[in-house]
Design an enzyme around this catalytic site. Structure first.
Site, mmCIF file in Angstrom:
data_model
loop_
_atom_site.group_PDB
_atom_site.id
_atom_site.type_symbol
_atom_site.label_atom_id
_atom_site.label_comp_id
_atom_site.label_asym_id
_atom_site.label_seq_id
_atom_site.Cartn_x
_atom_site.Cartn_y
_atom_site.Cartn_z
ATOM 1 N N CYS A 61 0.229 -1.495 0.201
ATOM 2 C CA CYS A 61 0.115 0.036 0.119
ATOM 3 C C CYS A 61 0.915 1.148 -0.151
ATOM 4 O O CYS A 61 2.080 1.564 0.717
ATOM 5 C CB CYS A 61 -0.498 -0.026 1.019
ATOM 6 S SG CYS A 61 -1.896 -1.646 1.741
ATOM 7 N N GLU A 63 1.305 3.779 2.021
ATOM 8 C CA GLU A 63 1.295 3.932 3.229
ATOM 9 C C GLU A 63 2.831 3.304 4.435
ATOM 10 O O GLU A 63 3.765 3.682 4.081
ATOM 11 C CB GLU A 63 0.443 4.042 4.426
ATOM 12 C CG GLU A 63 -0.239 4.300 4.166
ATOM 13 C CD GLU A 63 -1.513 3.836 3.518
ATOM 14 O OE1 GLU A 63 -3.554 4.376 4.219
ATOM 15 O OE2 GLU A 63 -1.511 2.761 3.206
ATOM 16 N N ARG A 89 -10.592 11.673 -4.715
ATOM 17 C CA ARG A 89 -11.022 10.526 -4.015
ATOM 18 C C ARG A 89 -11.354 10.803 -2.368
ATOM 19 O O ARG A 89 -11.861 10.320 -1.868
ATOM 20 C CB ARG A 89 -10.792 9.416 -3.379
ATOM 21 C CG ARG A 89 -11.283 9.099 -5.635
ATOM 22 C CD ARG A 89 -10.970 7.366 -5.813
ATOM 23 N NE ARG A 89 -10.027 7.180 -5.559
ATOM 24 C CZ ARG A 89 -9.201 5.758 -5.281
ATOM 25 N NH1 ARG A 89 -10.390 4.836 -4.598
ATOM 26 N NH2 ARG A 89 -8.402 5.423 -5.280
ATOM 27 N N CYS A 95 -5.613 0.111 5.981
ATOM 28 C CA CYS A 95 -6.056 -1.198 5.884
ATOM 29 C C CYS A 95 -5.460 -1.547 7.137
ATOM 30 O O CYS A 95 -4.666 -1.190 7.799
ATOM 31 C CB CYS A 95 -6.075 -2.401 4.606
ATOM 32 S SG CYS A 95 -3.881 -2.788 4.287
ATOM 33 N N TRP A 134 4.290 -6.636 17.830
ATOM 34 C CA TRP A 134 5.240 -7.607 17.623
ATOM 35 C C TRP A 134 6.543 -6.700 17.246
ATOM 36 O O TRP A 134 6.279 -5.729 16.826
ATOM 37 C CB TRP A 134 4.898 -7.778 15.892
ATOM 38 C CG TRP A 134 5.852 -8.704 14.811
ATOM 39 C CD1 TRP A 134 5.644 -10.203 15.267
ATOM 40 C CD2 TRP A 134 6.920 -8.634 14.435
ATOM 41 N NE1 TRP A 134 7.206 -10.292 13.953
ATOM 42 C CE2 TRP A 134 7.784 -9.413 13.874
ATOM 43 C CE3 TRP A 134 7.750 -6.674 14.295
ATOM 44 C CZ2 TRP A 134 8.862 -9.335 13.537
ATOM 45 C CZ3 TRP A 134 8.619 -7.236 13.693
ATOM 46 C CH2 TRP A 134 9.197 -7.836 12.764
#
Length: 158
Positions: A61, A63, A89, A95, A134
């Site tokens: 992505c 990002e 947009r 995500c 993590w």
């Protein structure tokens, strides 16, 4: 759940404009694969950009590309990130995969995203209140808001 949001600053708006310029300049057209641009700000104020790399097998992505650009440029502390869609947009929220990466690598970062009250910035920790972290050293960890039960399972506090 009430998530604390912050009104946008002039620096946040600058970040949005930067991401918009990236995606507008590099979109492949109406059916193009490059549909999102992203911008991230380092603690020193520098801005790094990225654009998604689409492939039918998956791809990073915008990002994640922006995070890689920042890291490759020497930025270790990042303060704010945003993703913007092509063709006006607007701003999109990250995500799930991007949220987890942000949470793991930059737990203090703010994310600009659309809310019912308009565009706001939110700490990634507030977007992922029950997330397990993590680390390279420790691997996957249970949520900080959980505690082990005597049975070996996990329960939510409160």
């Amino acid at each position: 759940m009430n998530i604390p949001c912050r009104e946008l600053t002039p620096q946040d708006r600058e970040l949005i404009d930067y991401a918009k310029r990236i995606v507008d300049a590099h979109t492949d057209g109406e059916d193009g694969a490059h549909t999102m641009g992203a911008a991230v700000r380092g603690a020193d104020g520098k801005i790094y950009g990225g654009i998604n790399v689409y492939h039918f097998t998956g791809g990073p992505c915008a990002e994640l590309v922006a995070l890689g650009h920042a890291r490759a440029s020497g930025a270790r502390e990042l303060t704010t990130i945003v993703a913007v869609g092509n063709f006006d947009r607007g701003v999109f929220d990250p995500c799930g995969r991007d949220r987890q990466v942000l949470f793991d690598y930059h737990p203090g970062i703010r994310v600009i995203l659309p809310t019912p009250e308009g565009l706001r910035s939110v700490r990634i920790k507030d977007l992922m209140p029950l997330a397990g972290g993590w680390t390279i050293e420790g691997g996957a960890q249970p949520s900080a808001s959980t505690q082990p039960e005597e049975s070996g399972g996990w329960r939510l506090d409160g």
